[in-house]
Design a protein around this motif. Structure first.
Motif, short mmCIF file in Angstrom:
data_model
loop_
_atom_site.label_atom_id
_atom_site.label_comp_id
_atom_site.label_asym_id
_atom_site.label_seq_id
_atom_site.Cartn_x
_atom_site.Cartn_y
_atom_site.Cartn_z
N LEU A 210 0.76 -1.17 -0.04
CA LEU A 210 0.16 -0.18 0.02
C LEU A 210 0.85 1.08 0.07
CD1 LEU A 210 -2.72 -1.33 2.26
CD2 LEU A 210 -2.85 -1.33 0.17
N THR A 211 1.74 1.41 -1.11
CA THR A 211 2.71 2.77 -1.18
C THR A 211 2.53 3.11 -2.59
OG1 THR A 211 4.45 1.31 -1.73
CG2 THR A 211 4.31 1.78 0.51
N ALA A 212 2.82 4.26 -2.83
CA ALA A 212 2.84 4.80 -4.11
C ALA A 212 3.64 3.89 -5.35
CB ALA A 212 3.17 6.19 -4.22
N ASP A 213 4.91 3.70 -4.73
CA ASP A 213 5.80 2.66 -5.39
C ASP A 213 5.39 1.17 -5.79
OD1 ASP A 213 7.37 5.17 -5.88
OD2 ASP A 213 8.52 4.79 -4.25
N GLY A 214 4.41 0.84 -4.89
CA GLY A 214 3.98 -0.70 -4.97
C GLY A 214 5.24 -1.51 -4.31
N PRO A 215 4.72 -2.68 -4.13
CA PRO A 215 5.49 -3.89 -3.39
C PRO A 215 6.77 -4.09 -4.01
CG PRO A 215 3.87 -4.83 -4.54
CD PRO A 215 3.62 -3.33 -4.78
N PRO A 216 7.95 -4.60 -3.10
CA PRO A 216 9.27 -5.20 -4.13
C PRO A 216 8.52 -6.53 -4.84
CG PRO A 216 9.00 -5.84 -1.74
CD PRO A 216 7.89 -4.78 -1.80
N ASP A 217 9.61 -6.93 -5.44
CA ASP A 217 9.23 -8.11 -6.54
C ASP A 217 9.14 -9.32 -5.70
OD1 ASP A 217 9.72 -6.43 -8.67
OD2 ASP A 217 12.02 -6.69 -8.83
N TRP A 218 9.67 -9.41 -4.61
CA TRP A 218 9.45 -10.57 -3.71
C TRP A 218 8.06 -10.71 -3.12
CZ3 TRP A 218 8.28 -9.20 1.08
CH2 TRP A 218 9.12 -8.28 1.66
N HIS A 219 7.46 -9.71 -3.07
CA HIS A 219 6.34 -9.65 -2.17
C HIS A 219 5.43 -10.84 -2.88
CE1 HIS A 219 2.62 -8.11 -0.32
NE2 HIS A 219 3.37 -7.27 0.46
N PRO A 220 4.74 -11.46 -1.70
CA PRO A 220 3.93 -12.75 -2.17
C PRO A 220 2.52 -12.45 -2.67
CG PRO A 220 3.99 -12.46 0.13
CD PRO A 220 4.96 -11.50 -0.31
N ALA A 221 2.16 -11.11 -2.80
CA ALA A 221 0.86 -10.78 -3.32
C ALA A 221 0.49 -11.18 -4.77
CB ALA A 221 0.39 -9.25 -3.18
N HIS A 222 -0.73 -11.78 -4.94
CA HIS A 222 -0.90 -11.82 -6.27
C HIS A 222 -1.15 -10.59 -7.30
CE1 HIS A 222 -3.68 -13.36 -9.63
NE2 HIS A 222 -3.54 -14.69 -9.06
N ASP A 223 -0.84 -11.01 -8.53
CA ASP A 223 -1.04 -9.84 -9.52
C ASP A 223 -2.47 -9.03 -9.30
OD1 ASP A 223 1.58 -10.36 -10.42
OD2 ASP A 223 0.87 -11.22 -12.13
N ARG A 224 -3.29 -9.73 -9.19
CA ARG A 224 -4.87 -8.98 -8.82
C ARG A 224 -4.53 -7.80 -7.62
NH1 ARG A 224 -9.20 -13.12 -7.90
NH2 ARG A 224 -10.30 -11.16 -7.46
N VAL A 225 -3.92 -8.46 -6.52
CA VAL A 225 -3.91 -7.67 -5.45
C VAL A 225 -2.95 -6.42 -5.82
CG1 VAL A 225 -3.55 -7.48 -3.24
CG2 VAL A 225 -4.29 -9.44 -4.04
N ARG A 226 -2.15 -6.73 -6.37
CA ARG A 226 -0.83 -5.66 -6.88
C ARG A 226 -1.54 -4.53 -7.46
NH1 ARG A 226 5.07 -7.20 -7.09
NH2 ARG A 226 5.13 -9.13 -5.82
N ASP A 227 -2.21 -5.06 -8.57
CA ASP A 227 -3.06 -4.28 -9.60
C ASP A 227 -4.01 -3.36 -8.79
OD1 ASP A 227 -1.43 -5.28 -11.76
OD2 ASP A 227 -3.13 -6.51 -12.27
N ALA A 228 -4.71 -3.99 -8.01
CA ALA A 228 -5.68 -2.86 -7.46
C ALA A 228 -4.92 -2.12 -6.33
CB ALA A 228 -6.54 -4.10 -6.43
N ALA A 229 -3.87 -2.60 -5.57
CA ALA A 229 -3.10 -1.48 -4.78
C ALA A 229 -2.63 -0.23 -5.65
CB ALA A 229 -2.14 -2.21 -4.00
#
Length: 316
Positions: A210-229
């Motif tokens: 939940l940051t402007a730059d998004g999570p690091p590459d190793w983050h376990p979130a699904h692409d759907r969650v990343r896209d929503a964030a």
């Protein structure tokens, strides 16, 4: 500083806790002078709860924190550290390892007692060893007055609740499960609080999700969650707001009603501390909050245990 009671008869602890992992250079290099500044600023602002672990920075965080606390009256700070996790993929909940780890932590921190000693990321260790060796050892230490309270930490909420109630621990720390995107900790925390267990929330920004730059590459979130964030971040920018600040506001300002005693946030600079205090005390912009909640609604409460991504938390 807003404070809450740590258990029925415990000390009052700040609603915002200093996460000291960053002092060990986990995210970026941090000098001892910088560590000294942020710890002093935190204490001056009324932040008296500090969380650390031997694992953070391979003991560097504890060493830096101990140096920063030199000369600080012991009762001015409530210290939490951990046992069990020894490396990225290494856990040892044996009695011998627990006792050794505690002694080493006390030496690095420069204290005789630890206020809260927690078993670190329990879902990855040997459960039987945790139950048969680590927790009994901690109970003995508590009876001796060497530690004040016993805790467990991790991500698996069902396991944390089960162990906390069955083993009558004093505290639970969960991470990434009380955020704007995932709020599954709330009902668990309220149930635990009703049983006298103090609950701490860590990683209220979802480890960078939940940051402007998004999570690091190793983050376990699904692409759907990343896209929503990322969509939430864009909507915040359009409104002149910052996603991380809104997310911190939400986590800090709604913690009490969710059953959370304190929220642990990593800080390595006084300016970050000031921003976090502002997040605790500044009213949330309702338009920004609504925009973020709308963007995150399709993936609400979908942690990486339910919707796995391609990454993986270190050690998992």
């Amino acid at each position: 500083m807003i404070s809450n009671r740590l258990g029925a008869e415990g000390p009052r602890v700040s609603a915002l806790a200093l996460g000291a992992a960053s002092l060990g250079g986990v995210y970026q290099p941090v000098s001892q002078a910088q560590a000294n500044l942020v710890v002093a600023a935190a204490l001056e602002a009324g932040v008296n709860l500090i969380d650390v672990a031997p694992y953070y920075g391979a003991t560097r965080a504890e060493t830096a924190l101990g140096a920063a606390l030199r000369g600080v009256p012991r009762d001015d700070v409530v210290l939490m550290t951990k046992v069990g996790r020894q490396g990225d993929k290494s856990w040892d909940f044996s009695r011998e390892a627990v006792l050794r780890s505690l002694d080493e932590s006390r030496r690095r921190l420069g204290v005789d007692r630890i206020d809260v000693l927690q078993c670190h990321d329990i879902e990855y260790g040997d459960r039987q060893q945790l139950l048969d060796e680590a927790l009994p050892a901690l109970r003995e230490l508590k009876a001796q007055g060497v530690i004040g309270r016993i805790g467990v930490t991790g991500y698996d909420l069902a396991l944390l609740e089960e162990i906390a109630l069955a083993e009558a621990v004093d505290t639970v720390m969960a991470y990434c499960t009380y955020t704007l995107q995932d709020q599954r900790l709330a009902p668990v925390a309220r149930r635990l609080a009703a049983q006298g267990v103090a609950v701490f929330n860590a990683s209220p920004l979802g480890m960078g999700l939940l940051t402007a730059d998004g999570p690091p590459d190793w983050h376990p979130a699904h692409d759907r969650v990343r896209d929503a964030a990322m969509a939430a971040a864009r909507r915040c920018r359009a409104l002149g707001a910052d996603l991380s600040f809104v997310a911190l506001q939400f986590a800090l300002q709604t913690a009490a009603q969710a059953g959370v005693v304190s929220t642990v946030v990593g800080m390595s600079r006084p300016e970050t501390l000031r921003q976090n205090i502002a997040a605790l005390t500044t009213q949330i912009d309702p338009a920004a909050l609504a925009a973020v909640q709308d963007a995150l609604a399709p993936v609400k409460d979908l942690g990486w245990d339910l919707l796995p991504g391609h990454g993986g938390k270190a050690g998992a």
